[in-house]
Every structure is written in structure tokens, then in C-alpha cells.
Design a protein around this motif. Sequence first.
Motif, PDB file in Angstrom:
ATOM      1  N   ASN A  79       9.658  -9.835   2.798  1.00 47.79           N
ATOM      2  CA  ASN A  79       8.951 -11.009   3.314  1.00 47.79           C
ATOM      3  C   ASN A  79       8.708 -12.055   2.228  1.00 47.79           C
ATOM      4  OD1 ASN A  79       8.685 -10.205   6.068  1.00 47.79           O
ATOM      5  ND2 ASN A  79       7.132  -8.746   5.419  1.00 47.79           N
ATOM      6  N   LEU A  80       9.736 -12.349   1.466  1.00 50.76           N
ATOM      7  CA  LEU A  80       9.665 -13.353   0.406  1.00 50.76           C
ATOM      8  C   LEU A  80      10.389 -14.614   0.841  1.00 50.76           C
ATOM      9  CD1 LEU A  80      10.648 -11.163  -2.685  1.00 50.76           C
ATOM     10  CD2 LEU A  80       8.353 -11.921  -2.060  1.00 50.76           C
ATOM     11  N   ALA A 146       2.098  11.636   8.032  1.00 47.07           N
ATOM     12  CA  ALA A 146       3.221  11.209   8.874  1.00 47.07           C
ATOM     13  C   ALA A 146       2.751  10.218   9.942  1.00 47.07           C
ATOM     14  CB  ALA A 146       3.888  12.419   9.524  1.00 47.07           C
ATOM     15  N   THR A 147       1.594  10.463  10.541  1.00 44.09           N
ATOM     16  CA  THR A 147       1.043   9.561  11.547  1.00 44.09           C
ATOM     17  C   THR A 147       0.709   8.207  10.921  1.00 44.09           C
ATOM     18  OG1 THR A 147       0.151  11.404  12.815  1.00 44.09           O
ATOM     19  CG2 THR A 147      -0.843   9.232  13.213  1.00 44.09           C
ATOM     20  N   PHE A 148       0.149   8.222   9.728  1.00 38.94           N
ATOM     21  CA  PHE A 148      -0.190   6.983   9.028  1.00 38.94           C
ATOM     22  C   PHE A 148       1.067   6.168   8.734  1.00 38.94           C
ATOM     23  CE2 PHE A 148      -1.262   4.735   4.982  1.00 38.94           C
ATOM     24  CZ  PHE A 148      -2.187   3.852   5.517  1.00 38.94           C
ATOM     25  N   VAL A 149       2.113   6.823   8.253  1.00 37.33           N
ATOM     26  CA  VAL A 149       3.376   6.140   7.961  1.00 37.33           C
ATOM     27  C   VAL A 149       3.951   5.535   9.240  1.00 37.33           C
ATOM     28  CG1 VAL A 149       5.776   6.486   7.222  1.00 37.33           C
ATOM     29  CG2 VAL A 149       3.903   7.470   5.888  1.00 37.33           C
ATOM     30  N   LEU A 155       2.976  -1.164  13.091  1.00 35.45           N
ATOM     31  CA  LEU A 155       2.261  -2.413  12.835  1.00 35.45           C
ATOM     32  C   LEU A 155       3.176  -3.461  12.212  1.00 35.45           C
ATOM     33  CD1 LEU A 155      -1.191  -1.205  11.467  1.00 35.45           C
ATOM     34  CD2 LEU A 155      -0.790  -2.587  13.513  1.00 35.45           C
ATOM     35  N   SER A 156       3.978  -3.048  11.263  1.00 33.99           N
ATOM     36  CA  SER A 156       4.892  -3.973  10.606  1.00 33.99           C
ATOM     37  C   SER A 156       5.833  -4.611  11.620  1.00 33.99           C
ATOM     38  CB  SER A 156       5.687  -3.231   9.530  1.00 33.99           C
ATOM     39  OG  SER A 156       6.594  -4.092   8.902  1.00 33.99           O
ATOM     40  N   THR A 157       6.374  -3.811  12.504  1.00 40.67           N
ATOM     41  CA  THR A 157       7.274  -4.329  13.536  1.00 40.67           C
ATOM     42  C   THR A 157       6.511  -5.220  14.516  1.00 40.67           C
ATOM     43  OG1 THR A 157       8.704  -2.397  13.339  1.00 40.67           O
ATOM     44  CG2 THR A 157       8.879  -3.685  15.370  1.00 40.67           C
ATOM     45  N   THR A 163      12.433  -4.495   9.661  1.00 45.82           N
ATOM     46  CA  THR A 163      13.197  -4.021   8.520  1.00 45.82           C
ATOM     47  C   THR A 163      14.672  -4.245   8.816  1.00 45.82           C
ATOM     48  OG1 THR A 163      11.530  -2.359   8.060  1.00 45.82           O
ATOM     49  CG2 THR A 163      13.695  -2.023   7.067  1.00 45.82           C
ATOM     50  N   PRO A 164      15.354  -5.024   7.955  1.00 43.23           N
ATOM     51  CA  PRO A 164      16.775  -5.276   8.226  1.00 43.23           C
ATOM     52  C   PRO A 164      17.604  -4.021   8.002  1.00 43.23           C
ATOM     53  CG  PRO A 164      16.176  -6.147   6.086  1.00 43.23           C
ATOM     54  CD  PRO A 164      14.909  -5.636   6.726  1.00 43.23           C
TER      55      PRO A 164
END
Length: 170
Positions: A79-80, A146-149, A155-157, A163-164
Motif C-alpha cells: 500500500n505504498l 490462526a484465527t487472529f491471522v 479485514l485487509s480484504t 494481496t496481489p
Amino acid sequence: MELLEGTAAPPNAQAHDASLTEATASQLLSGLWSVIHAVKRHLGPALLREHGLEFKDFLALDTIGGGTNYPSLMCQRLNLTPSNGSRLIEDLVGSGLIERRLDAQDARRVQLILTTRGQEVLAATSQTLLKLLKGSLGDLSDTQVATFVQTLETLSTALGSPTPPQEIAP
């Protein structure tokens, strides 16, 4: 429901609108803020102290080492802006951690490649971060981690940071 400016809500957003209250949204944002600043406060200084590497440099090396080896893809993944990505790449080249190579398939494209020193620094910083994270997350079960990841990826999506696809490393 628009999550961030220019980001459309996922198709199933209607089903989740009812459970997301202002209080829950506030807790979510507060938690994200706390995590981000904990990383900056603890992990970043440890990398700088032990390896002379800033956290953003580690993220770039890790991204390049993971196969995202074109400048535009690295910028997208981290995200730059192109300008910030270009400065980051220039700093990493100047430090001898990466090099630019013409793409063998398309001479108009440049690939980013970890140097031997870059591979060594990435391996060492990865071990330092793993040690620090194990210490910090040691009380969590494997299932909780694993749940946190998975939650972070979701959330990111949802917030518009896809993510490309990874490029094949040379």
C-alpha cells in the motif's frame, strides 16, 4: 455501506450491518491502533537496534523475498504510493540489500532481487521477529493465533487492501 472512500462494501455486507454497532466499530479501530503502535514501539526498534533495519525495510525485503519482485506489485502489496515505493527501493539498493535487474522476458520491466546480503538480513530479522512474536503471543493457543491471522486477512480484504498474486521469483 462504504468501508473506506472508494471501497465498495462486500456483497454480504447487509447481513453484517446489524451486528456492527458504533461501539463495536470503535473497539475495532482502537484495537487496530493499539496493535499498530505496539509493533512500532517494540518490533521496529528491536529490528533497528539488532539489525540496523527499519520495519518498513523488513516488510519490503520480505515481500520481495516472497516473490513479489516487481516495483508496482511491491507498492500494491505494501500500500505504498509509487513515489514512496521508489524511495524505499532506492534506499534498499543503496544499502546493498536488493538489486534491480531487467526482466528476462520483457526488457522494459525491472525486477527486484534480494542480494546475498539481503537474504542474510531478511533471515536474521525474520528470526528476531519470530522470537519477539513468540514471546508476545506465547499465551495464545495455535487456534487463537490462526484465527487472529485469518481475521487480519479478512479485514485487509474488506478494507480494500487486496494481496496481489505473487510473481515467480527468478
